[in-house]
Enzyme design. Structure first.
Site, PDB file in Angstrom:
ATOM      1  CG  PHE A 223      -1.714  -1.267   1.408  1.00 14.09           C
ATOM      2  CD1 PHE A 223      -2.907  -1.475   0.743  1.00 14.09           C
ATOM      3  CD2 PHE A 223      -1.246  -2.272   2.258  1.00 14.09           C
ATOM      4  CE1 PHE A 223      -3.631  -2.649   0.916  1.00 14.09           C
ATOM      5  CE2 PHE A 223      -1.959  -3.452   2.435  1.00 14.09           C
ATOM      6  CZ  PHE A 223      -3.159  -3.645   1.776  1.00 14.09           C
ATOM      7  CG  ASN A 271      -5.796  -6.702  -4.150  1.00  9.77           C
ATOM      8  OD1 ASN A 271      -5.333  -6.648  -3.008  1.00  9.77           O
ATOM      9  ND2 ASN A 271      -7.094  -6.796  -4.384  1.00  9.77           N
ATOM     10  CB  ALA A 272      -1.343  -5.148  -0.904  1.00 13.46           C
ATOM     11  CG  ASP A 292       0.358   3.300   5.750  1.00 16.76           C
ATOM     12  OD1 ASP A 292      -0.588   3.301   6.561  1.00 16.76           O
ATOM     13  OD2 ASP A 292       0.796   4.339   5.219  1.00 16.76           O
ATOM     14  CB  CYS A 332      -5.327   5.339   8.989  1.00 16.28           C
ATOM     15  SG  CYS A 332      -6.000   4.692   7.455  1.00 16.28           S
TER      16      CYS A 332
HETATM   17  N1  SAH Z   1       1.807   4.174   2.712  1.00 16.17           N
HETATM   18  C1  SAH Z   1       1.436   5.422   2.115  1.00 16.17           C
HETATM   19  C2  SAH Z   1      -0.038   5.736   2.290  1.00 16.17           C
HETATM   20  C3  SAH Z   1      -0.931   4.613   1.933  1.00 16.17           C
HETATM   21  S1  SAH Z   1      -2.562   5.104   1.594  1.00 16.17           S
HETATM   22  C4  SAH Z   1       2.248   6.528   2.727  1.00 16.17           C
HETATM   23  O1  SAH Z   1       2.845   6.322   3.771  1.00 16.17           O
HETATM   24  O2  SAH Z   1       2.304   7.605   2.147  1.00 16.17           O
HETATM   25  C5  SAH Z   1      -3.203   3.623   1.021  1.00 16.17           C
HETATM   26  C6  SAH Z   1      -2.774   3.277  -0.400  1.00 16.17           C
HETATM   27  O3  SAH Z   1      -3.227   1.952  -0.640  1.00 16.17           O
HETATM   28  C7  SAH Z   1      -3.438   4.137  -1.473  1.00 16.17           C
HETATM   29  O4  SAH Z   1      -2.416   4.662  -2.289  1.00 16.17           O
HETATM   30  C8  SAH Z   1      -4.311   3.164  -2.281  1.00 16.17           C
HETATM   31  O5  SAH Z   1      -4.295   3.406  -3.670  1.00 16.17           O
HETATM   32  C9  SAH Z   1      -3.648   1.847  -1.980  1.00 16.17           C
HETATM   33  N2  SAH Z   1      -4.515   0.663  -2.028  1.00 16.17           N
HETATM   34  C10 SAH Z   1      -5.817   0.554  -1.693  1.00 16.17           C
HETATM   35  N3  SAH Z   1      -6.224  -0.728  -1.772  1.00 16.17           N
HETATM   36  C11 SAH Z   1      -5.147  -1.447  -2.164  1.00 16.17           C
HETATM   37  C12 SAH Z   1      -4.930  -2.830  -2.409  1.00 16.17           C
HETATM   38  N4  SAH Z   1      -5.898  -3.724  -2.239  1.00 16.17           N
HETATM   39  N5  SAH Z   1      -3.692  -3.216  -2.796  1.00 16.17           N
HETATM   40  C13 SAH Z   1      -2.709  -2.328  -2.963  1.00 16.17           C
HETATM   41  N6  SAH Z   1      -2.848  -1.000  -2.746  1.00 16.17           N
HETATM   42  C14 SAH Z   1      -4.052  -0.568  -2.349  1.00 16.17           C
END
Ligand code: SAH
Length: 388
Positions: A223, A271-272, A292, A332
């Protein structure tokens, strides 16, 4: 001082006396003439003055605490709140000009968020009272910081609960491109109009920098957004894999890596959840992992599903972690509190059959202070764990 009064019920009075900054609709008797956005006198049933608050008509949260006494809530009052908030930031980060300046209730101005990015400010007006006073607030900010631009990022879902429309635009001056700022040794940029929230996630700034202290060997950042964690990991790790679902964020991450001369980051647009599952199946191992994710629960009803989501990714991360490796795990979602988050980690560690140390329990950066008595301001959890 305002001459409009609202009365508290017995329960409302108890909450007010206990110091709770929010009083709900069911605990307030407000004159029908109030439209929302007013500063009101708050009294008990006999009319005895208890203090002052912002009033919201459409919201379930009717009153937001402003003062215990009858001071005028005028231009000078707002200017003093802004100066006091800035004094904390100057003390925390001397010489730095990028930080959260006003963190709503926690800085004494309910329903107002202001982030400073050098000579540009990005604001969210979240309740009718701050919406109606936005020009006054913008003028005070402009004067205090000699700001060249003020962006209004009131494009947030919570405004709907207050009967307010979503809005985004430059309200003062001219915004000339993205704003560059430093997180430790890493240079980042925020697009105040297109970026998430007010431009980016300043709440993770101190945790980003901290992550480089734990980084080693092969690192994984899930993420990633535009790489706040990934770039810090890349300063110390031999290789970083950054997993992010948004192509636009991946592209920005690559630009940020190049701008910092970091060539050891592989960006994976995926997708993570899938990535983590496949990595476990493939028997991959990492020395440092960051999780995160975005908020998994927007309301209380979604706590269980959110906890399942957190458990799945944390379980997989622990399965991927080498002995002695670190997991920096964040959430969060304020509906999942620190105890709930820790219990989830406990259960993930048991399922992964790992013994895990808690090295640090952290929250949002210090320019996002938590207000005692308002747990909603304690939303971010960041645990640093080490697998035995
Ligand atoms: N880690 C970042 C903030 C993360 S915000 C920092 O510290 O700045 C969450 C992020 O997860 C967003 O960019 C969103 O696009 C991404 N996201 C949402 N669902 C996801 C998923 N299933 N797999 C991967 N990324 C995802």
């Amino acid at each position: 001082m305002t001459d409009v009064s609202v009365k508290l019920s017995r329960r409302g009075l108890e909450r007010w006396r206990a110091g709770h900054p929010w009083i709900y609709e069911s605990d307030v008797e407000a004159p029908k003439s109030l439209k929302g956005g007013e500063v009101v006198r708050v009294t008990d049933h006999k009319g005895y003055l208890l203090g002052q608050a912002f009033y919201s008509r459409a919201s379930k949260i009717s009153l937001r605490w402003l003062a215990w006494d009858d001071v005028p809530i005028d231009e000078a009052w707002f200017a003093a709140r802004i100066a006091a908030a800035d004094a904390l930031r100057q003390r925390l980060f001397p010489g730095d000009d990028t930080y959260r300046l006003i963190h709503g209730e926690a800085d004494g101005i309910p329903g107002l968020v202001v982030d400073r990015y050098g000579d540009a400010l990005s604001a969210q007006f979240l309740v009718p009272a701050t919406e109606q006073r936005k020009e006054l607030i913008a003028s005070l900010l402009e004067q205090h910081f000699k700001a060249k631009a003020i962006v209004n990022r009131s494009d947030v879902g919570v405004r709907k609960l207050e009967g307010l429309e979503s809005f985004k635009g430059v309200m003062r001056g001219e915004l000339k491109g993205p704003k560059v700022y430093l997180e430790g040794h890493v240079r980042l940029s925020a697009d105040l109009l297109q970026g998430q929230k007010t431009g980016t996630f300043l709440d993770q700034r101190e945790n980003h920098v901290l992550a480089s202290q734990y980084a080693a060997g092969e690192a994984l950042d899930c993420f990633s957004y535009v790489g706040g964690f990934a770039l810090q990991l890349a300063l110390k790790a031999s290789k970083v894999t950054a997993v992010e679902i948004s192509d636009a964020a991946c592209a920005q991450l690559k630009e940020n890596a190049a701008a910092n001369g970091l060539s050891n980051i592989e960006t994976v647009s995926a997708n993570a959840f899938d990535f983590l599952r496949d990595a476990v199946d493939e028997g991959r191992k990492f020395d440092t992992i960051v999780l995160d994710p975005p908020s998994f629960a927007k309301n209380k009803g979604a706590i269980e599903a959110a906890t399942r989501g957190y458990k799945e990714i944390n379980l997989r991360a622990l399965q991927l972690l080498k002995p002695g490796g670190h997991l920096i795990s964040c959430s969060c979602t304020y509906h999942v509190d620190e105890e709930g988050f820790e219990a989830m980690l406990d259960s993930a560690a048991a399922d992964a059959k790992r013994r895990v140390q808690i090295v640090e329990k952290r929250g949002a950066a210090r320019d996002h202070p938590v207000l005692l008595g308002l747990r909603e301001t304690r939303y971010l959890k960041c645990f640093v764990l080490r697998a035995l």
